[in-house]
Design a protein around this motif. Structure first.
Motif, PDB file in Angstrom:
ATOM      1  N   ILE A 242      60.410  63.606  64.446  1.00  0.00           N
ATOM      2  CA  ILE A 242      60.170  64.859  65.167  1.00  0.00           C
ATOM      3  C   ILE A 242      58.866  65.431  64.634  1.00  0.00           C
ATOM      4  CG2 ILE A 242      61.060  67.143  65.740  1.00  0.00           C
ATOM      5  CD1 ILE A 242      63.859  66.111  65.121  1.00  0.00           C
ATOM      6  N   ALA A 243      57.871  65.497  65.494  1.00  0.00           N
ATOM      7  CA  ALA A 243      56.506  65.806  65.061  1.00  0.00           C
ATOM      8  C   ALA A 243      56.418  67.031  64.154  1.00  0.00           C
ATOM      9  CB  ALA A 243      55.614  66.001  66.276  1.00  0.00           C
ATOM     10  N   GLY A 244      55.939  66.805  62.934  1.00  0.00           N
ATOM     11  CA  GLY A 244      55.640  67.888  62.016  1.00  0.00           C
ATOM     12  C   GLY A 244      56.813  68.539  61.329  1.00  0.00           C
ATOM     13  N   GLN A 245      58.044  68.091  61.630  1.00  0.00           N
ATOM     14  CA  GLN A 245      59.224  68.774  61.094  1.00  0.00           C
ATOM     15  C   GLN A 245      59.683  68.240  59.738  1.00  0.00           C
ATOM     16  OE1 GLN A 245      60.582  71.545  62.700  1.00  0.00           O
ATOM     17  NE2 GLN A 245      58.636  71.222  63.784  1.00  0.00           N
ATOM     18  N   GLY A 246      59.064  67.163  59.262  1.00  0.00           N
ATOM     19  CA  GLY A 246      59.461  66.613  57.970  1.00  0.00           C
ATOM     20  C   GLY A 246      60.818  65.953  57.984  1.00  0.00           C
ATOM     21  N   GLU A 247      61.256  65.486  59.146  1.00  0.00           N
ATOM     22  CA  GLU A 247      62.569  64.839  59.254  1.00  0.00           C
ATOM     23  C   GLU A 247      62.525  63.379  58.792  1.00  0.00           C
ATOM     24  OE1 GLU A 247      65.395  66.171  60.031  1.00  0.00           O
ATOM     25  OE2 GLU A 247      64.647  68.158  60.558  1.00  0.00           O
ATOM     26  N   GLY A 248      61.329  62.828  58.644  1.00  0.00           N
ATOM     27  CA  GLY A 248      61.195  61.454  58.162  1.00  0.00           C
ATOM     28  C   GLY A 248      60.542  61.435  56.797  1.00  0.00           C
ATOM     29  N   GLN A 249      59.747  60.396  56.535  1.00  0.00           N
ATOM     30  CA  GLN A 249      59.080  60.275  55.250  1.00  0.00           C
ATOM     31  C   GLN A 249      57.878  61.206  55.132  1.00  0.00           C
ATOM     32  OE1 GLN A 249      60.309  58.253  52.745  1.00  0.00           O
ATOM     33  NE2 GLN A 249      62.009  58.055  54.175  1.00  0.00           N
ATOM     34  N   ALA A 250      57.225  61.510  56.242  1.00  0.00           N
ATOM     35  CA  ALA A 250      56.020  62.345  56.207  1.00  0.00           C
ATOM     36  C   ALA A 250      56.367  63.775  55.807  1.00  0.00           C
ATOM     37  CB  ALA A 250      55.339  62.341  57.572  1.00  0.00           C
ATOM     38  N   PRO A 251      55.470  64.438  55.082  1.00  0.00           N
ATOM     39  CA  PRO A 251      55.731  65.819  54.665  1.00  0.00           C
ATOM     40  C   PRO A 251      55.738  66.784  55.849  1.00  0.00           C
ATOM     41  CG  PRO A 251      53.494  65.159  54.082  1.00  0.00           C
ATOM     42  CD  PRO A 251      54.195  63.928  54.559  1.00  0.00           C
ATOM     43  N   VAL A 252      56.322  67.954  55.643  1.00  0.00           N
ATOM     44  CA  VAL A 252      56.373  68.993  56.680  1.00  0.00           C
ATOM     45  C   VAL A 252      54.958  69.372  57.089  1.00  0.00           C
ATOM     46  CG1 VAL A 252      57.027  71.378  57.151  1.00  0.00           C
ATOM     47  CG2 VAL A 252      58.575  69.899  55.862  1.00  0.00           C
ATOM     48  N   GLY A 253      54.731  69.464  58.400  1.00  0.00           N
ATOM     49  CA  GLY A 253      53.423  69.859  58.919  1.00  0.00           C
ATOM     50  C   GLY A 253      52.546  68.718  59.345  1.00  0.00           C
ATOM     51  N   ALA A 254      52.847  67.529  58.874  1.00  0.00           N
ATOM     52  CA  ALA A 254      52.044  66.373  59.252  1.00  0.00           C
ATOM     53  C   ALA A 254      52.557  65.795  60.570  1.00  0.00           C
ATOM     54  CB  ALA A 254      52.093  65.309  58.164  1.00  0.00           C
ATOM     55  N   VAL A 255      51.693  65.748  61.565  1.00  0.00           N
ATOM     56  CA  VAL A 255      52.051  65.204  62.876  1.00  0.00           C
ATOM     57  C   VAL A 255      51.546  63.761  62.930  1.00  0.00           C
ATOM     58  CG1 VAL A 255      51.788  65.422  65.363  1.00  0.00           C
ATOM     59  CG2 VAL A 255      51.923  67.469  63.926  1.00  0.00           C
ATOM     60  N   VAL A 256      52.488  62.824  62.936  1.00  0.00           N
ATOM     61  CA  VAL A 256      52.148  61.403  62.808  1.00  0.00           C
ATOM     62  C   VAL A 256      52.332  60.693  64.140  1.00  0.00           C
ATOM     63  CG1 VAL A 256      52.603  59.266  61.553  1.00  0.00           C
ATOM     64  CG2 VAL A 256      52.921  61.472  60.419  1.00  0.00           C
ATOM     65  N   THR A 257      51.334  59.902  64.506  1.00  0.00           N
ATOM     66  CA  THR A 257      51.412  59.061  65.696  1.00  0.00           C
ATOM     67  C   THR A 257      51.312  57.606  65.265  1.00  0.00           C
ATOM     68  OG1 THR A 257      50.361  60.750  67.078  1.00  0.00           O
ATOM     69  CG2 THR A 257      50.360  58.479  67.907  1.00  0.00           C
ATOM     70  N   VAL A 258      52.320  56.828  65.590  1.00  0.00           N
ATOM     71  CA  VAL A 258      52.313  55.398  65.274  1.00  0.00           C
ATOM     72  C   VAL A 258      51.948  54.637  66.536  1.00  0.00           C
ATOM     73  CG1 VAL A 258      53.638  53.431  64.418  1.00  0.00           C
ATOM     74  CG2 VAL A 258      54.072  55.727  63.513  1.00  0.00           C
ATOM     75  N   ALA A 259      51.024  53.698  66.421  1.00  0.00           N
ATOM     76  CA  ALA A 259      50.571  52.929  67.582  1.00  0.00           C
ATOM     77  C   ALA A 259      50.372  51.477  67.187  1.00  0.00           C
ATOM     78  CB  ALA A 259      49.267  53.507  68.128  1.00  0.00           C
TER      79      ALA A 259
END
Length: 352
Positions: A242-259
């Motif tokens: 969930i973009a930017g929500q910190g529900e995965g490994q990425a910290p809160v606020g980081a919007v990650v796009t995997v391609a």
């Protein structure tokens, strides 16, 4: 470390401790008594030298390599199972749904239907772990009776299966982790997260690619080819579902796009002079194998494919004496690769 501790050196030192008044010549009682001991001690030093190499990550192998780097948390990757897409039809050539868990065979390989992707379309998982499960074409035979099924076929490889990680790959992963520590959501942390998903063979990270707090992760599969949509989705769910929500490994606020990486199609043409006893097709097949190995090595590490290197690989191919007119994509120069591209040798045409 113990290169100087040879049989001759050990025996000489032992004989030096014997008084000169005694017979120490070869064949004497003293010589014959000391020689076997010197031979055993020389063997002991050889074993000591081998064992000392098992304690260090740059020289250890097998179980000892795993134990020497266990403190870092890096472990050997186990073999993973291939996942493929298959389609099933009835006698009227209409798509047919099958029961979940249905098993099929293709030659000596067995596959299990684990997920329905669309009507008559399923994700299959190889029952055998490793690269042998990467057969992604051919007709499937049901192991158990399925009502209404006329035919089924594998149409695509979704996630390649991987063999268990070898020593050199594990060692390189450990060394890269030590030289480029991943921490606090830095670039290498995103790369590490992507590589933790089975089937991912490489990743590149682009910070701020679409503004502040945006991160793009471009991945290839285990065969160093553009990743499938399924693999991209798995990595996305793991890093930032969930973009930017910190529900995965990425910290809160980081919007990650995997391609997925883009595939750069490259054709190779040349005229070759064959050695006596070799056929053109055999040389083409051997050259393709060499090119495939080279392609995997250069994925995400090279900014271009060198024409001179391709020529060198062609000369290294068994059965090739010489070549002329080598062209890549119809031209006489190198083929450039962007940061998101990986090379794919689409065709190899050799003439005599």
């Amino acid at each position: 470390m113990y290169e100087d501790q040879t049989f001759e050196a050990l025996l000489e030192r032992m004989l030096d401790r014997v008084p000169s008044s005694l017979d120490k010549r070869e064949g004497s009682i003293i010589y014959d008594a000391l020689a076997p001991a010197a031979a055993e001690m020389a063997q002991m030093y050889i074993e000591l030298d081998v064992n000392s190499n098992l304690f260090f990550a740059d020289t250890a192998t097998g179980e000892y390599l795993e134990r020497s780097i266990a403190w870092s948390g890096i472990t050997r990757r186990a073999a993973s199972k291939a996942e493929l897409k298959a389609m099933f039809y009835n006698s009227a050539s209409e798509l047919l749904d099958i029961p979940p868990g249905s098993r099929f065979s293709l030659d000596l390989l067995h596959y299990t239907a684990v997920e329905k992707l669309a009507p008559g379309t399923y994700r299959l998982e190889s029952e055998a772990a490793g690269e042998e499960g990467n057969r992604y074409f051919g007709s499937l035979l049901p192991i158990n009776y399925i009502p209404g099924l006329a035919r089924g076929e594998i149409t695509a490889l979704l996630i390649p299966g991987e063999n268990a990680e070898d020593d050199e790959a594990l060692r390189q992963r450990f060394l890269e982790s030590a030289r480029r520590p991943s921490t606090s959501g830095n670039k290498y942390h995103y790369m590490e997260w992507a590589l933790q998903i089975d089937g991912v063979g490489g990743a590149r990270v682009f910070p701020l690619w679409n503004g502040p707090k945006t991160v793009k992760v471009v991945i290839v599969d285990a065969a160093k080819q553009p990743a499938s949509g399924l693999l991209v989705s798995q990595v996305q769910q793991y890093i930032d579902p969930i973009a930017g929500q910190g529900e995965g490994q990425a910290p809160v606020g980081a919007v990650v796009t995997v391609a997925a990486a883009d595939g750069k199609s490259i054709s190779v043409t040349a005229k070759v002079t064959l050695a006596s006893g070799y056929t053109l097709q055999a040389v083409i097949d051997a050259f393709k194998e060499i090119l495939e190995k080279y392609r995997k090595e250069k994925a995400f590490t090279a900014s271009y494919i060198s024409q001179s290197v391709i020529g060198s690989l062609l000369l290294d191919t068994e059965g090739v004496v010489d070549y002329s007119g080598l062209k890549l994509n119809g031209g006489s120069g190198n083929v450039t690769l962007s940061e998101t591209e990986v090379p794919l040798f689409s065709s190899v045409v050799l003439e005599v």
